[in-house]
Design an enzyme around this catalytic site. Structure first.
Site, short mmCIF file in Angstrom:
data_model
loop_
_atom_site.label_atom_id
_atom_site.label_comp_id
_atom_site.label_asym_id
_atom_site.label_seq_id
_atom_site.Cartn_x
_atom_site.Cartn_y
_atom_site.Cartn_z
N ARG A 97 10.96 -17.55 -5.98
CA ARG A 97 10.30 -18.47 -5.05
C ARG A 97 11.27 -18.92 -3.96
NH1 ARG A 97 6.33 -21.67 -5.14
NH2 ARG A 97 6.89 -21.39 -2.97
N ARG A 151 10.03 -6.56 8.29
CA ARG A 151 10.07 -5.20 8.84
C ARG A 151 11.33 -5.06 9.68
NH1 ARG A 151 7.05 -3.67 5.14
NH2 ARG A 151 4.82 -3.97 5.28
N CYS A 158 0.37 -12.51 4.49
CA CYS A 158 0.61 -13.88 4.95
C CYS A 158 -0.70 -14.66 4.85
CB CYS A 158 1.02 -13.89 6.43
SG CYS A 158 2.45 -12.88 6.77
N GLU A 185 -1.77 -22.03 4.07
CA GLU A 185 -1.85 -22.83 2.85
C GLU A 185 -3.00 -23.81 2.87
OE1 GLU A 185 1.67 -25.12 2.14
OE2 GLU A 185 2.84 -23.28 2.11
N ARG A 194 6.51 -20.72 2.90
CA ARG A 194 6.89 -20.48 1.49
C ARG A 194 6.75 -18.99 1.19
NH1 ARG A 194 4.30 -25.51 1.52
NH2 ARG A 194 5.11 -27.07 0.07
N TYR A 220 15.57 -22.80 -1.67
CA TYR A 220 14.86 -23.81 -0.88
C TYR A 220 15.82 -24.30 0.20
CZ TYR A 220 11.15 -23.51 -4.20
OH TYR A 220 10.12 -23.03 -4.95
N ARG A 266 12.01 -28.65 -4.37
CA ARG A 266 12.53 -28.35 -5.70
C ARG A 266 14.01 -28.67 -5.81
NH1 ARG A 266 9.57 -25.08 -9.15
NH2 ARG A 266 11.10 -25.90 -10.60
#
Ligand code: DC
Length: 339
Positions: A6, A62, A73, A76, A88, A106, A114
């Site tokens: 993540r 790319r 993509c 959210e 994210r 992060y 986090r």
């Protein structure tokens, strides 16, 4: 086997350049920290907050040469009060490691998401580079400006080289050098941005600055036991104080978690010119060609030795100082350190 990593990063503005630059930074960090190459990545899912719509983050991959992975993509869902301007990722990789070994990333404002996963880096500035690249001059200035301690690790290898020369020990003979290591005591004293080095109680700060000692230093620096002894000392200094430390393996080996890593480079002729200027200022006669030859053969040796060779850490900022003034280099590093 597959694992997932993540990551998240906040961006400064909703522009193509900013989206791609930050996406690249985040992905490069994920790859660095997990030792990944482009081929290890199976797929990447990107999500972005609804205030980001100038470009798809996936395009940055790319550009990084990640061409085989499946990418998607998405915008959210919006949750009131949540972090804004945030990208994210969830990266699926092919690996032999276990999921719990994955290093999640992060960055910037996303650290707050986090904090438990964010590793704190050592508050140090690691500067590596070949002989004459300007490391020590710039490192001293930066240490002064930031109020950090300047540590010149090359001086330690030089002190071991000097001991060998003074005691007629062949410094290219590993066994002979290893045998006398327990007779060598090195002490560093730092005050007002400068370093003095003591070899068995004697101040050798000036005595180590000769071409013969430089050659000895480069040779003893390839011996495992010498490196073990000096790297342990260097690590302990770096973890007790805030340092600007210069050398050949600081970012790769001594402080791999340094907050800022710099690799300074310059072409050989420029580096030789700088050495000659220093000698001229001290009134010491010199031969330009001999100095240029010395510098390049020492670089070759330092870059090609087996143990901790001179090389830029993957996450180092590489700066070519050939055409830059000392002030320009200093300001560039301070900008990186403060950013
Ligand atoms: O930076 P300098 O010229 O004082 O360094 C002398 C030698 O010491 C150099 O040729 C390689 C070695 N060295 C090293 O191997 N690792 C370091 N961290 C610093 C110096």
């Amino acid at each position: 086997m597959c694992c997932c990593i993540r990551g998240a990063i906040t961006i400064e503005e909703n522009t193509k350049e900013c989206i791609w630059r930050n996406t690249e930074l985040m992905l490069a960090e994920i790859m660095n920290r997990n030792g990944l190459s482009a081929d290890d990545i199976i797929s990447v899912v990107f999500t972005a907050t609804r205030d980001i719509d100038a470009a798809y983050p996936a395009v940055a991959l790319r550009k990084m040469g990640i061409t085989e992975a499946s990418l998607i993509c998405m915008q959210e869902m919006y949750v009131k009060g949540s972090l804004e301007m945030c990208i994210r990722v969830m990266v699926t990789i092919n690996t032999d490691k276990a999921q719990k070994e994955m290093q999640h990333v992060y960055l910037k404002g996303a650290v707050v998401l986090r904090p438990d996963l964010v590793k704190k880096r050592t508050e140090a500035i690691a500067i590596d580079g070949p002989a004459g690249s300007g490391k020590s001059t710039v490192a001293k200035l930066i240490a002064k400006e930031l109020g950090y301690i300047y540590v010149d690790t090359g001086a330690m290898y030089r002190a071991v080289g000097l001991y060998c020369i003074n005691n007629s020990i062949n410094y290219a003979d590993n066994k002979a050098v290893e045998k006398v290591l327990d007779k060598i005591d090195i002490d560093l004293v730092h005050s007002e941005g400068t370093q003095r080095i003591f070899l068995n109680g004697e101040d050798v700060t000036d005595a180590i600055r000769t071409p013969a000692v430089a050659d000895g230093a480069s040779k003893v620096a390839a011996i495992g036991k010498v490196r073990e002894m000096l790297v342990e000392l260097q690590k302990s200094i770096a973890h007790r104080s805030k340092v600007v430390m210069d050398g050949r393996d600081i970012g790769t080996n001594v402080i791999p978690d340094a907050r800022v890593k710099i690799y300074l480079d310059a072409n050989v002729l420029e580096r030789a010119k700088r050495r000659c200027n220093e000698l001229e200022e001290k009134g010491i006669p010199y031969d330009f060609n001999a100095i240029a030859k010395d510098i390049s053969s020492r670089d070759e040796y330092d870059k090609n030795r087996e143990l901790n060779p001179l090389t830029a850490a993957e996450d180092a900022h590489v700066i070519d100082t050939s055409e830059m003034t000392i002030d320009e280099v200093k300001n560039k590093i301070l900008e990186i350190a403060r950013g």
